[in-house]
Design an enzyme around this catalytic site. Structure first.
Site, PDB file in Angstrom:
ATOM      1  N   GLU A   1      69.502  81.990  30.287  1.00 16.86           N
ATOM      2  CA  GLU A   1      69.708  83.582  29.953  1.00 16.86           C
ATOM      3  C   GLU A   1      68.322  84.004  30.049  1.00 16.86           C
ATOM      4  O   GLU A   1      68.019  85.264  29.969  1.00 16.86           O
ATOM      5  CB  GLU A   1      70.419  83.799  28.640  1.00 16.86           C
ATOM      6  CG  GLU A   1      71.817  83.487  28.760  1.00 16.86           C
ATOM      7  CD  GLU A   1      72.553  83.713  27.233  1.00 16.86           C
ATOM      8  OE1 GLU A   1      71.905  83.588  26.262  1.00 16.86           O
ATOM      9  OE2 GLU A   1      73.740  83.749  27.459  1.00 16.86           O
TER      10      GLU A   1
ATOM     11  N   TRP B   1      82.029  80.048  26.149  1.00 16.81           N
ATOM     12  CA  TRP B   1      82.061  78.843  27.287  1.00 16.81           C
ATOM     13  C   TRP B   1      81.694  77.502  26.630  1.00 16.81           C
ATOM     14  O   TRP B   1      82.097  76.390  26.940  1.00 16.81           O
ATOM     15  CB  TRP B   1      81.397  79.044  28.421  1.00 16.81           C
ATOM     16  CG  TRP B   1      79.820  78.885  28.325  1.00 16.81           C
ATOM     17  CD1 TRP B   1      79.056  79.605  27.434  1.00 16.81           C
ATOM     18  CD2 TRP B   1      79.064  77.943  28.891  1.00 16.81           C
ATOM     19  NE1 TRP B   1      77.613  79.023  27.623  1.00 16.81           N
ATOM     20  CE2 TRP B   1      77.636  78.095  28.543  1.00 16.81           C
ATOM     21  CE3 TRP B   1      79.252  76.818  30.011  1.00 16.81           C
ATOM     22  CZ2 TRP B   1      76.711  77.419  28.919  1.00 16.81           C
ATOM     23  CZ3 TRP B   1      78.200  76.329  30.464  1.00 16.81           C
ATOM     24  CH2 TRP B   1      76.901  76.553  30.132  1.00 16.81           C
ATOM     25  N   ASP B   2      81.141  77.436  25.203  1.00 14.33           N
ATOM     26  CA  ASP B   2      80.688  76.416  24.488  1.00 14.33           C
ATOM     27  C   ASP B   2      81.902  75.534  24.440  1.00 14.33           C
ATOM     28  O   ASP B   2      81.486  74.301  24.363  1.00 14.33           O
ATOM     29  CB  ASP B   2      80.196  76.817  23.203  1.00 14.33           C
ATOM     30  CG  ASP B   2      79.080  77.916  23.170  1.00 14.33           C
ATOM     31  OD1 ASP B   2      78.890  78.771  24.226  1.00 14.33           O
ATOM     32  OD2 ASP B   2      78.353  77.942  22.165  1.00 14.33           O
TER      33      ASP B   2
ATOM     34  N   GLN C   1      67.661  77.246  28.773  1.00 13.02           N
ATOM     35  CA  GLN C   1      68.652  75.762  28.646  1.00 13.02           C
ATOM     36  C   GLN C   1      69.074  75.367  30.115  1.00 13.02           C
ATOM     37  O   GLN C   1      68.947  76.086  30.817  1.00 13.02           O
ATOM     38  CB  GLN C   1      69.851  76.229  28.015  1.00 13.02           C
ATOM     39  CG  GLN C   1      70.948  77.281  28.519  1.00 13.02           C
ATOM     40  CD  GLN C   1      71.792  77.995  27.738  1.00 13.02           C
ATOM     41  OE1 GLN C   1      71.556  79.151  27.172  1.00 13.02           O
ATOM     42  NE2 GLN C   1      72.759  77.381  27.327  1.00 13.02           N
TER      43      GLN C   1
HETATM   44  C1  BGC Z   1      73.328  80.585  24.951  1.00 10.31           C
HETATM   45  C2  BGC Z   1      74.902  80.760  25.367  1.00 10.31           C
HETATM   46  C3  BGC Z   1      75.895  80.032  24.243  1.00 10.31           C
HETATM   47  C4  BGC Z   1      75.909  81.096  23.154  1.00 10.31           C
HETATM   48  C5  BGC Z   1      76.609  80.739  22.019  1.00 10.31           C
HETATM   49  C6  BGC Z   1      73.546  81.496  23.631  1.00 10.31           C
HETATM   50  O1  BGC Z   1      72.058  81.338  23.042  1.00 10.31           O
HETATM   51  O2  BGC Z   1      72.498  80.946  25.710  1.00 10.31           O
HETATM   52  O3  BGC Z   1      75.009  79.549  26.652  1.00 10.31           O
HETATM   53  O4  BGC Z   1      77.155  80.193  24.868  1.00 10.31           O
HETATM   54  O5  BGC Z   1      74.672  80.897  22.663  1.00 10.31           O
HETATM   55  O6  BGC Z   1      76.317  79.375  21.605  1.00 10.31           O
END
Ligand code: BGC
Length: 757
Positions: A488, A357-358, A592
């Site tokens: 997360e 989703w980045d 985050q």
């Molecule tokens: C983040 C996610 C992100 C992923 C890839 C993870 O550590 O929590 O939001 O999509 O890294 O960058």
């Protein structure tokens, strides 16, 4: 934080060779061209610790999943971006002794990445065991002009002897991935051929059957004079080389120019990749190094004209922002619909080169404001092209009637991530994909994508949300149970505010679009859907702390022990390296931006006090252990006039990899969060927004900067912005009049007209 590399406006420089820093440097000095890329591994043998990495966008392997307890619905594989054919190889031998900086310790070692020109240079002197000394210089680039070409100029000068030196330019396809789950070798050989001063190797991935043809040609020069050589040709499975010994005269420079072409079946048919690579490399050889280099540099020049940000008064910030912009364009140029932006780009294996989703949440706004709309549109089309797979993905989980759940991690539209709390529950990603469509339309004013294709994606996403909500009799509201928000460090929560909010917004947006376009285009929703969805959006549950403006991250959030990051002992930070997962999950600490991510996306839905109160509530609890986090906080901090906080977090994001804040840049760079850095500056410090009323600018400037300037594209028109401590100057550099609000006052700017405010 100390700077790990010399600070300069356009260059990254390393003086002296430190083997302990080599893997970090390999990431930092990586080069690429949006189609393939290469860590800054050495051309010659290096027997010290190194992460070999040569990556071709879109070429992946479905590595067998490794999980403890299998859950129904898990994908069978985790896609890996593959370390592919090593095309940089050039070995040097003196009296049978290989040049190897792990053996002969170099003197006067210097490495430089020129970000303006996209050129990686390395220079050093070495003494071999017999006392013979060489000066070596290598210069290489992956062409931004022709994204299937790379070139290396490798120069050797004997400093204290006349004598033979052996040169071995080669291609080596026997390369491994460090992160292979079962130590599998991922490649099969298709074919190879070697001839005088040329050769090719074509390898094919097991299972996914991507072929990559890599061809090389080289010439050998004494100073400016082309030499005739008679190399030995040698080949074996997965490997081709030429080798020759040449008598070198002291003080003269001997130059090996190696041209390489990398062509894959991601973009071409299976039968065409080998001839195409051979033809490309022949043309490159004919053009010569200088011509290729100047075309490559011109391509960079064009990109920088649109995307550069100039900061005067703080050279570390200047270097930081250019480093981020440089890597973003090395990773993605928007020329190919099959490609996307992996969180590590072409700089490492982690995150598998896959799409997260980045892309929509962080990268898209960068490309929208710095590149022609076609570039951002490719990113939308990527998801449109994967719509059927997203529908299949949702079906596997029990959804129906065309509901789509886009994958958390993907290479080809299929989900390839398998941790149930993320794969099944981090469903907010669907929201960012819908938001990207909205963002594209408001930036470009181009609704043509939305009318047909965009609406199909939106409606399928909305169908998913509608089915995912359930009616809570207790709350008399629609609720979303068992989700993971962007944070997360919480899993399987009920009513994550951010997810509920963006889900409701998606449904409403789909309804609005149906309303606007059904007549001119074609109705896509049934009457029953419209009725049901309308009812639902009016009754979505959004947790809130009574008597305040605070939106609660999820149900039960206030039951947690209320602590702040200041309470975490320094020795226990980052908590993800010191605490058990259980402890992290129960704690209040936020990985985050979560609620704040929602306030960032939907800022215009909330008043300043609401943003401020939520910022003050959540920021002290946020550990920023995702690189995607600080940027959102910078934008909001600047908005509510917390400039010290904004600047502190800005520095952290802009030099995250250069100064290795997270001590993991050896694994690769945080490419997607680099877009976040750019957002922090443009949307945060400069306060640029594209809202209902058009372009608005509310600029601020950190104390240590004198002035900064950059350009953004709004409705395809360039607008140049310069900010210092006294005023902001805005120039309409386009060819149509633009309405722009600066510091709350509306102006109409004719082409070439500027205002000073
Ligand atoms: C983040 C996610 C992100 C992923 C890839 C993870 O550590 O929590 O939001 O999509 O890294 O960058």
């Amino acid at each position: 934080m100390r700077n790990l590399f010399e600070v300069d406006a356009w260059k990254i420089m390393e003086h002296g060779f430190d083997p302990a820093k080599q893997q970090h440097a390999e990431s930092i000095f990586s080069i690429g061209n949006g189609v393939f890329g290469q860590r800054a591994n050495f051309e010659e043998t290096y027997s010290g610790a190194s992460l070999q990495g040569s990556y071709v966008g879109g070429v992946y392997y479905p590595d067998k999943t490794r999980v403890g307890w299998w859950k129904n619905g898990y994908p069978e594989y985790f896609a890996k971006v593959l370390n592919s054919c090593n095309w940089i190889g050039i070995n040097i031998e003196v009296d049978g002794e290989l040049l190897d900086l792990n053996v002969q310790k170099p003197r006067a070692f210097y490495r430089e990445l020129d970000m303006q020109k996209g050129i990686l240079t390395r220079r050093f002197k070495v003494k071999f065991s017999q006392g013979k000394e060489l000066q070596v210089e290598s210069l290489r680039f992956c062409s931004m002009d022709n994204d299937e070409i790379a070139a290396i100029k490798f120069t050797v000068t004997p400093l204290n002897f006349d004598g033979n030196v052996k040169f071995t330019p080669y291609l080596d396809g026997k390369v491994h991935n460090h992160d292979s789950n079962y130590d599998e070798f991922f490649w099969e050989e298709d074919s190879h051929k070697v001839d005088v001063q040329k050769g090719y190797l074509c390898t094919t991935t097991k299972k996914t059957k991507f072929s990559v043809a890599t061809a090389m040609r080289f010439s050998f020069w004494k100073n400016e004079e082309l030499l005739t050589i008679h190399p030995n040709c040698h080949a074996r499975a997965f490997y081709v080389e030429n080798n020759f010994e040449h008598f070198l005269e002291q003080g003269n420079s001997y130059v090996l120019k190696k041209y390489v072409s990398v062509v894959s079946t991601v973009h071409h048919s299976e039968t065409s990749v080998i001839p195409r690579a051979i033809n490309h490399v022949r043309d490159a050889y004919t053009s010569g190094f200088d011509v290729l280099r100047s075309a490559h540099e011109s391509a960079w020049k064009k990109l920088w004209e649109k995307a550069d940000v100039v900061i005067e008064g703080d050279i570390a910030s200047q270097q930081g922002i250019r480093f981020n912009i440089f890597h973003l364009y090395q990773t993605y140029t928007g020329k190919h619909a099959q490609l996307n932006i992996g969180p590590k780009g072409f700089t490492g294996e982690k995150y598998g080169g896959a799409t997260y989703w980045d892309t929509e949440a962080y990268c898209l706004p960068f490309y929208l404001k710095t590149a022609d709309p076609e570039v951002a549109k490719q990113l939308l089309l990527y998801r449109y092209n994967h719509l059927d797979r997203a529908i299949e993905n949702a079906e596997k989980l029990g959804f129906k009637n065309g509901a789509a759940l886009y994958p958390m991690v993907t290479m080809n539209g299929e989900e390839c991530h398998n941790e149930w709390e993320i794969t099944f529950e981090e469903i907010h990603r669907n929201g960012a994909i819908a938001f990207a469509i909205y963002n594209y339309v408001r930036h470009t004013g181009d609704a043509s994508y939305l009318m047909e294709k965009g609406r199909k994606v939106l409606n399928a996403i909305a169908r998913f949300w509608v089915q995912r909500f359930n009616w809570s009799k207790a709350k008399e509201k629609y609720v979303l149970l068992g989700v993971t928000g962007p944070n997360e460090y919480e899993n399987n929560v009920n009513n994550n505010w951010y997810t509920n909010y963006i889900a409701r917004w998606c449904i409403q947006y789909a309804l609005d679009c149906e309303n606007s376009y059904a007549a001119s285009s074609k109705a896509q929703l049934s009457r029953q859907e419209i009725e049901q969805w309308t009812k639902l959006v009016d009754a979505v549950y959004l947790p809130k702390l009574e008597g305040t403006r605070i939106f609660l991250q999820q149900d039960g959030f206030m039951d947690k022990e209320q602590r702040t990051v200041a309470d975490i002992p320094a020795a226990e930070s980052p908590i993800n390296q010191h605490w058990s997962w259980d402890r992290i999950l129960r704690s209040i600490f936020i990985k985050q931006a979560d609620v704040l991510q929602g306030l960032y996306f939907f800022e215009d839905h909330f008043d300043a006090l609401t943003i401020q109160e939520n910022f003050d509530f959540y920021e002290p609890k946020t550990v920023h252990e995702s690189s995607l986090s600080p940027c959102v906080h910078v934008v909001l901090a600047a908005l509510i006039d917390r400039m010290d906080k904004a600047y502190e977090l800005y520095l952290r994001t802009s030099r995250l990899d250069l100064d290795d804040y997270n001590r993991e840049a050896n694994e690769g760079l945080h490419i997607t969060s680099m877009a976040g850095t750019w957002l922090s500056l443009v949307e945060g410090l400069a306060g640029v927004r594209i809202g209902q009323n058009g372009l608005t600018i509310n600029p601020k400037i950190p104390k240590s900067w004198n002035v900064y300037r950059f350009q953004v594209l709004y409705k395809s028109q360039p607008v140049r912005i310069e900010v210092n401590h006294h005023k902001a100057s805005i120039l309409n550099a386009g060819n149509v009049p633009l309405k722009i609000s600066v510091k709350g006052k509306m102006y109409t700017l004719e082409p070439n007209e500027s205002i000073i405010s």
